[in-house]
Design a protein around this motif. Sequence first.
Motif, PDB file in Angstrom:
ATOM      1  N   SER A  81      12.710  41.609  64.084  1.00  8.49           N
ATOM      2  CA  SER A  81      13.156  42.151  62.860  1.00  8.49           C
ATOM      3  C   SER A  81      14.312  43.132  63.505  1.00  8.49           C
ATOM      4  N   TYR A  82      14.505  43.262  64.776  1.00 13.59           N
ATOM      5  CA  TYR A  82      15.522  44.280  65.276  1.00 13.59           C
ATOM      6  C   TYR A  82      16.863  44.113  64.668  1.00 13.59           C
ATOM      7  N   GLY A  83      17.694  45.080  64.904  1.00 12.31           N
ATOM      8  CA  GLY A  83      19.187  44.975  64.396  1.00 12.31           C
ATOM      9  C   GLY A  83      20.270  45.697  65.149  1.00 12.31           C
ATOM     10  N   LEU A  84      21.552  45.478  64.904  1.00 14.27           N
ATOM     11  CA  LEU A  84      22.412  46.526  65.418  1.00 14.27           C
ATOM     12  C   LEU A  84      22.927  47.508  64.714  1.00 14.27           C
ATOM     13  N   SER A  85      22.168  47.725  63.578  1.00 19.65           N
ATOM     14  CA  SER A  85      22.425  49.045  62.734  1.00 19.65           C
ATOM     15  C   SER A  85      21.896  50.065  63.326  1.00 19.65           C
ATOM     16  N   ASP A  86      22.227  51.255  63.340  1.00 19.51           N
ATOM     17  CA  ASP A  86      21.658  52.312  64.298  1.00 19.51           C
ATOM     18  C   ASP A  86      22.514  53.707  64.033  1.00 19.51           C
ATOM     19  N   ALA A  87      21.906  54.935  64.465  1.00 19.25           N
ATOM     20  CA  ALA A  87      22.734  55.849  64.582  1.00 19.25           C
ATOM     21  C   ALA A  87      22.758  56.592  65.702  1.00 19.25           C
ATOM     22  N   PHE A  88      24.022  56.584  66.609  1.00 17.80           N
ATOM     23  CA  PHE A  88      24.426  56.979  67.827  1.00 17.80           C
ATOM     24  C   PHE A  88      24.735  58.230  67.978  1.00 17.80           C
ATOM     25  N   ARG A 109      28.682  61.784  65.946  1.00 22.08           N
ATOM     26  CA  ARG A 109      27.861  60.785  65.457  1.00 22.08           C
ATOM     27  C   ARG A 109      28.579  59.463  64.971  1.00 22.08           C
ATOM     28  N   ILE A 110      27.925  58.308  65.605  1.00 23.03           N
ATOM     29  CA  ILE A 110      28.650  56.952  65.040  1.00 23.03           C
ATOM     30  C   ILE A 110      27.464  56.360  64.508  1.00 23.03           C
ATOM     31  N   ASP A 111      27.589  55.808  63.134  1.00 22.34           N
ATOM     32  CA  ASP A 111      26.688  55.205  62.520  1.00 22.34           C
ATOM     33  C   ASP A 111      27.099  53.591  62.545  1.00 22.34           C
ATOM     34  N   THR A 112      26.311  52.605  63.052  1.00 23.69           N
ATOM     35  CA  THR A 112      26.787  51.151  63.002  1.00 23.69           C
ATOM     36  C   THR A 112      26.146  50.497  61.790  1.00 23.69           C
ATOM     37  N   ILE A 113      26.939  49.802  61.064  1.00 29.42           N
ATOM     38  CA  ILE A 113      26.281  49.040  59.886  1.00 29.42           C
ATOM     39  C   ILE A 113      26.419  47.557  60.175  1.00 29.42           C
ATOM     40  N   ALA A 114      25.558  46.784  60.594  1.00 30.29           N
ATOM     41  CA  ALA A 114      25.967  45.356  60.746  1.00 30.29           C
ATOM     42  C   ALA A 114      25.236  44.477  59.725  1.00 30.29           C
ATOM     43  N   SER A 115      26.205  43.403  59.375  1.00 31.16           N
ATOM     44  CA  SER A 115      25.834  42.676  58.316  1.00 31.16           C
ATOM     45  C   SER A 115      24.720  41.538  58.706  1.00 31.16           C
ATOM     46  N   VAL A 116      24.155  40.949  57.769  1.00 28.57           N
ATOM     47  CA  VAL A 116      23.027  40.125  58.071  1.00 28.57           C
ATOM     48  C   VAL A 116      23.515  38.789  58.930  1.00 28.57           C
ATOM     49  N   GLY A 117      24.704  38.650  59.134  1.00 28.39           N
ATOM     50  CA  GLY A 117      25.228  37.239  59.936  1.00 28.39           C
ATOM     51  C   GLY A 117      25.106  37.950  61.328  1.00 28.39           C
ATOM     52  N   CYS A 118      24.980  39.151  61.691  1.00 29.05           N
ATOM     53  CA  CYS A 118      24.987  39.390  63.064  1.00 29.05           C
ATOM     54  C   CYS A 118      23.195  39.353  63.665  1.00 29.05           C
ATOM     55  N   LYS A 119      22.525  39.069  62.833  1.00 27.81           N
ATOM     56  CA  LYS A 119      21.158  38.755  63.208  1.00 27.81           C
ATOM     57  C   LYS A 119      20.775  37.903  64.430  1.00 27.81           C
ATOM     58  N   ARG A 120      21.582  36.942  64.730  1.00 31.06           N
ATOM     59  CA  ARG A 120      21.607  36.160  65.567  1.00 31.06           C
ATOM     60  C   ARG A 120      21.744  36.774  66.988  1.00 31.06           C
ATOM     61  N   ALA A 129      33.870  38.782  62.944  1.00 27.74           N
ATOM     62  CA  ALA A 129      34.094  37.330  63.143  1.00 27.74           C
ATOM     63  C   ALA A 129      33.048  36.598  62.569  1.00 27.74           C
ATOM     64  N   GLY A 130      33.418  35.404  61.619  1.00 27.78           N
ATOM     65  CA  GLY A 130      32.520  34.800  61.000  1.00 27.78           C
ATOM     66  C   GLY A 130      31.650  35.394  60.071  1.00 27.78           C
ATOM     67  N   ALA A 131      30.380  35.503  60.252  1.00 28.43           N
ATOM     68  CA  ALA A 131      29.422  35.878  59.425  1.00 28.43           C
ATOM     69  C   ALA A 131      28.915  37.359  59.754  1.00 28.43           C
ATOM     70  N   CYS A 132      29.427  37.622  61.024  1.00 29.50           N
ATOM     71  CA  CYS A 132      28.749  38.926  61.475  1.00 29.50           C
ATOM     72  C   CYS A 132      30.215  39.922  61.424  1.00 29.50           C
ATOM     73  N   ARG A 133      29.832  41.058  60.639  1.00 27.49           N
ATOM     74  CA  ARG A 133      30.613  42.177  60.443  1.00 27.49           C
ATOM     75  C   ARG A 133      29.889  43.610  61.011  1.00 27.49           C
ATOM     76  N   ILE A 134      30.640  44.251  61.802  1.00 28.70           N
ATOM     77  CA  ILE A 134      29.855  45.604  62.207  1.00 28.70           C
ATOM     78  C   ILE A 134      30.998  46.595  61.586  1.00 28.70           C
TER      79      ILE A 134
END
Length: 230
Positions: A212-219, A196-207, A177-182
Amino acid sequence: MVRFAGFGLFACLLALFGLHAATPLQSASFDCARASHPLEKTICESPGLSKLDGEVAALYKTRLAQLFDKASLRGQQRDWQQILRTRCAKTCDPAAVEAEYRRQRDTLRAVQEETWEASYKTADVATLKITHIDANQFDFALLRDREGEQLCKFPADDSEAGAVATLASPGRASWSAGACRIDFLLARDKTGAVTRIDTIASVGCKRHCTGSYGLSDAFLPANNWAAGNQ
Protein backbone atom coordinates in the motif's frame (compact mmCIF):
# COMPACT_ATOMS: atom_id res chain seq x y z
CA MET A 1 41.26 77.43 -35.91
CA VAL A 2 40.04 74.38 -34.03
CA ARG A 3 41.02 74.29 -30.38
CA PHE A 4 41.21 71.08 -28.28
CA ALA A 5 40.97 70.99 -24.52
CA GLY A 6 43.70 68.90 -22.90
CA PHE A 7 41.40 65.94 -22.23
CA GLY A 8 39.77 66.18 -25.66
CA LEU A 9 43.16 66.08 -27.41
CA PHE A 10 44.21 63.07 -25.30
CA ALA A 11 41.00 61.23 -26.21
CA CYS A 12 41.55 61.95 -29.89
CA LEU A 13 45.08 60.61 -29.76
CA LEU A 14 43.84 57.44 -28.07
CA ALA A 15 41.25 56.93 -30.80
CA LEU A 16 43.74 57.75 -33.58
CA PHE A 17 46.44 55.32 -32.48
CA GLY A 18 44.12 52.64 -31.09
CA LEU A 19 45.32 53.11 -27.52
CA HIS A 20 43.24 52.40 -24.44
CA ALA A 21 43.36 54.17 -21.13
CA ALA A 22 44.63 52.00 -18.31
CA THR A 23 41.96 50.96 -15.82
CA PRO A 24 42.57 49.52 -12.35
CA LEU A 25 42.38 45.74 -12.13
CA GLN A 26 39.33 45.01 -9.98
CA SER A 27 37.99 41.47 -9.97
CA ALA A 28 37.12 41.06 -6.31
CA SER A 29 33.47 40.94 -5.32
CA PHE A 30 33.89 43.92 -2.99
CA ASP A 31 35.37 47.42 -3.18
CA CYS A 32 39.10 47.11 -2.49
CA ALA A 33 39.26 50.84 -1.75
CA ARG A 34 37.32 50.06 1.44
CA ALA A 35 39.21 46.90 2.43
CA SER A 36 39.84 46.86 6.19
CA HIS A 37 40.03 43.23 7.32
CA PRO A 38 43.38 41.40 6.85
CA LEU A 39 41.60 38.89 4.62
CA GLU A 40 40.23 41.64 2.39
CA LYS A 41 43.63 43.31 2.15
CA THR A 42 45.31 40.02 1.27
CA ILE A 43 42.80 39.42 -1.51
CA CYS A 44 43.14 42.92 -2.93
CA GLU A 45 46.95 42.74 -2.96
CA SER A 46 46.83 39.69 -5.25
CA PRO A 47 45.29 39.79 -8.76
CA GLY A 48 44.94 35.99 -8.60
CA LEU A 49 43.06 36.05 -5.29
CA SER A 50 40.90 38.94 -6.48
CA LYS A 51 39.91 36.92 -9.51
CA LEU A 52 39.15 33.86 -7.35
CA ASP A 53 37.02 35.96 -5.00
CA GLY A 54 35.01 37.22 -7.96
CA GLU A 55 34.60 33.69 -9.34
CA VAL A 56 33.39 32.30 -6.01
CA ALA A 57 30.92 35.18 -5.56
CA ALA A 58 29.53 34.69 -9.09
CA LEU A 59 29.20 30.92 -8.63
CA TYR A 60 27.46 31.37 -5.29
CA LYS A 61 24.97 33.81 -6.85
CA THR A 62 24.24 31.38 -9.69
CA ARG A 63 23.73 28.39 -7.40
CA LEU A 64 21.60 30.38 -4.97
CA ALA A 65 19.24 31.33 -7.80
CA GLN A 66 19.06 27.73 -8.97
CA LEU A 67 18.72 25.64 -5.80
CA PHE A 68 15.46 25.11 -3.91
CA ASP A 69 17.04 24.82 -0.46
CA LYS A 70 18.58 28.29 -0.41
CA ALA A 71 18.84 28.44 3.38
CA SER A 72 21.33 25.58 3.49
CA LEU A 73 23.53 27.11 0.80
CA ARG A 74 23.45 30.49 2.52
CA GLY A 75 24.47 28.79 5.75
CA GLN A 76 27.37 26.97 4.13
CA GLN A 77 28.68 30.10 2.42
CA ARG A 78 28.34 32.15 5.60
CA ASP A 79 30.08 29.45 7.65
CA TRP A 80 32.94 29.22 5.16
CA GLN A 81 33.42 33.00 5.13
CA GLN A 82 33.37 33.27 8.92
CA ILE A 83 35.92 30.47 9.36
CA LEU A 84 38.23 32.04 6.78
CA ARG A 85 37.96 35.49 8.36
CA THR A 86 38.68 34.02 11.80
CA ARG A 87 41.80 32.29 10.51
CA CYS A 88 42.93 35.63 9.07
CA ALA A 89 42.00 37.72 12.10
CA LYS A 90 45.52 39.16 12.37
CA THR A 91 47.58 37.98 9.40
CA CYS A 92 46.86 35.94 6.30
CA ASP A 93 48.90 33.39 4.38
CA PRO A 94 48.06 34.10 0.71
CA ALA A 95 48.77 30.49 -0.28
CA ALA A 96 46.40 29.16 2.39
CA VAL A 97 43.70 31.65 1.37
CA GLU A 98 44.08 30.63 -2.27
CA ALA A 99 43.72 26.94 -1.35
CA GLU A 100 40.52 27.67 0.59
CA TYR A 101 39.08 29.71 -2.26
CA ARG A 102 39.86 27.02 -4.82
CA ARG A 103 38.22 24.42 -2.59
CA GLN A 104 35.09 26.54 -2.21
CA ARG A 105 34.99 27.28 -5.94
CA ASP A 106 35.18 23.57 -6.75
CA THR A 107 32.49 22.83 -4.15
CA LEU A 108 30.11 25.38 -5.64
CA ARG A 109 30.78 24.12 -9.16
CA ALA A 110 29.67 20.67 -8.08
CA VAL A 111 26.51 21.79 -6.25
CA GLN A 112 23.62 20.67 -8.42
CA GLU A 113 22.00 17.93 -6.37
CA GLU A 114 19.72 18.34 -3.38
CA THR A 115 18.37 15.70 -1.02
CA TRP A 116 14.95 16.03 0.63
CA GLU A 117 13.54 13.59 3.17
CA ALA A 118 10.21 12.53 4.62
CA SER A 119 10.86 10.60 7.83
CA TYR A 120 8.50 8.98 10.28
CA LYS A 121 8.60 7.60 13.82
CA THR A 122 8.98 4.18 12.25
CA ALA A 123 11.95 3.17 10.12
CA ASP A 124 10.01 4.09 6.99
CA VAL A 125 12.01 6.86 5.26
CA ALA A 126 11.33 8.45 1.87
CA THR A 127 14.05 10.32 -0.02
CA LEU A 128 13.67 12.73 -2.91
CA LYS A 129 16.84 13.52 -4.85
CA ILE A 130 16.83 16.49 -7.20
CA THR A 131 19.49 17.38 -9.75
CA HIS A 132 18.97 20.80 -11.30
CA ILE A 133 19.31 21.05 -15.07
CA ASP A 134 18.41 24.73 -15.44
CA ALA A 135 16.09 27.29 -13.87
CA ASN A 136 12.98 25.48 -15.11
CA GLN A 137 13.83 21.76 -15.08
CA PHE A 138 15.19 19.23 -12.65
CA ASP A 139 15.92 15.53 -12.75
CA PHE A 140 14.51 13.58 -9.79
CA ALA A 141 14.48 10.18 -8.13
CA LEU A 142 12.24 8.87 -5.33
CA LEU A 143 13.08 6.08 -2.91
CA ARG A 144 11.24 4.72 0.12
CA ASP A 145 12.71 2.03 2.34
CA ARG A 146 12.25 0.51 5.79
CA GLU A 147 15.21 -0.95 7.63
CA GLY A 148 16.89 -1.87 4.38
CA GLU A 149 13.72 -3.15 2.71
CA GLN A 150 12.91 -1.34 -0.53
CA LEU A 151 9.29 -0.20 -0.60
CA CYS A 152 9.29 2.25 -3.52
CA LYS A 153 11.82 3.11 -6.19
CA PHE A 154 11.46 5.60 -9.00
CA PRO A 155 12.90 5.29 -11.61
CA ALA A 156 12.30 1.56 -11.26
CA ASP A 157 15.70 0.51 -12.54
CA ASP A 158 19.15 2.08 -12.35
CA SER A 159 19.50 1.68 -16.09
CA GLU A 160 16.26 3.55 -16.71
CA ALA A 161 16.66 7.17 -17.82
CA GLY A 162 16.05 9.70 -15.09
CA ALA A 163 12.81 11.66 -15.00
CA VAL A 164 12.83 15.39 -15.71
CA ALA A 165 10.18 17.59 -14.07
CA THR A 166 9.28 20.98 -15.49
CA LEU A 167 8.26 24.02 -13.46
CA ALA A 168 4.91 25.39 -14.58
CA SER A 169 5.06 28.14 -11.94
CA PRO A 170 7.19 28.98 -8.88
CA GLY A 171 4.88 26.77 -6.81
CA ARG A 172 4.33 23.80 -9.07
CA ALA A 173 6.28 21.33 -11.23
CA SER A 174 5.20 18.10 -12.87
CA TRP A 175 6.32 15.01 -14.75
CA SER A 176 4.29 12.38 -16.54
CA ALA A 177 4.75 9.29 -18.70
CA GLY A 178 1.90 6.99 -19.63
CA ALA A 179 -0.39 6.39 -16.66
CA CYS A 180 2.09 7.74 -14.11
CA ARG A 181 2.06 11.44 -13.24
CA ILE A 182 3.88 13.13 -10.38
CA ASP A 183 3.15 16.71 -9.33
CA PHE A 184 5.44 18.71 -7.05
CA LEU A 185 3.92 21.44 -4.90
CA LEU A 186 6.67 23.83 -3.79
CA ALA A 187 6.07 25.87 -0.63
CA ARG A 188 8.30 28.95 -0.61
CA ASP A 189 9.17 31.55 2.01
CA LYS A 190 9.28 35.30 1.38
CA THR A 191 12.85 35.05 0.03
CA GLY A 192 11.81 32.53 -2.64
CA ALA A 193 13.47 29.56 -0.96
CA VAL A 194 11.56 26.28 -1.08
CA THR A 195 10.79 25.06 2.45
CA ARG A 196 8.68 22.00 1.63
CA ILE A 197 7.96 19.80 -1.38
CA ASP A 198 4.74 17.81 -1.55
CA THR A 199 4.69 15.04 -4.15
CA ILE A 200 1.34 13.87 -5.48
CA ALA A 201 1.57 10.67 -7.54
CA SER A 202 -1.28 9.25 -9.64
CA VAL A 203 -2.62 5.70 -9.28
CA GLY A 204 -0.62 4.74 -12.35
CA CYS A 205 2.61 5.19 -10.35
CA LYS A 206 1.77 2.33 -7.96
CA ARG A 207 3.84 -0.08 -10.01
CA HIS A 208 6.93 1.58 -8.52
CA CYS A 209 5.93 0.53 -4.98
CA THR A 210 5.01 -2.59 -3.04
CA GLY A 211 1.87 -3.14 -0.99
CA SER A 212 0.00 0.00 0.00
CA TYR A 213 3.02 2.29 -0.15
CA GLY A 214 3.21 5.18 -2.60
CA LEU A 215 5.32 8.03 -3.94
CA SER A 216 3.09 10.77 -2.52
CA ASP A 217 4.61 12.51 0.50
CA ALA A 218 5.76 15.77 2.09
CA PHE A 219 9.52 16.34 1.94
CA LEU A 220 11.74 18.69 3.94
CA PRO A 221 15.37 19.64 3.21
CA ALA A 222 18.03 17.19 4.34
CA ASN A 223 20.67 19.78 5.32
CA ASN A 224 23.95 18.73 3.72
CA TRP A 225 25.60 22.01 4.69
CA ALA A 226 26.05 21.53 8.42
CA ALA A 227 27.95 24.44 9.98
CA GLY A 228 31.52 23.64 10.92
CA ASN A 229 32.05 20.80 8.48
CA GLN A 230 34.46 22.76 6.29
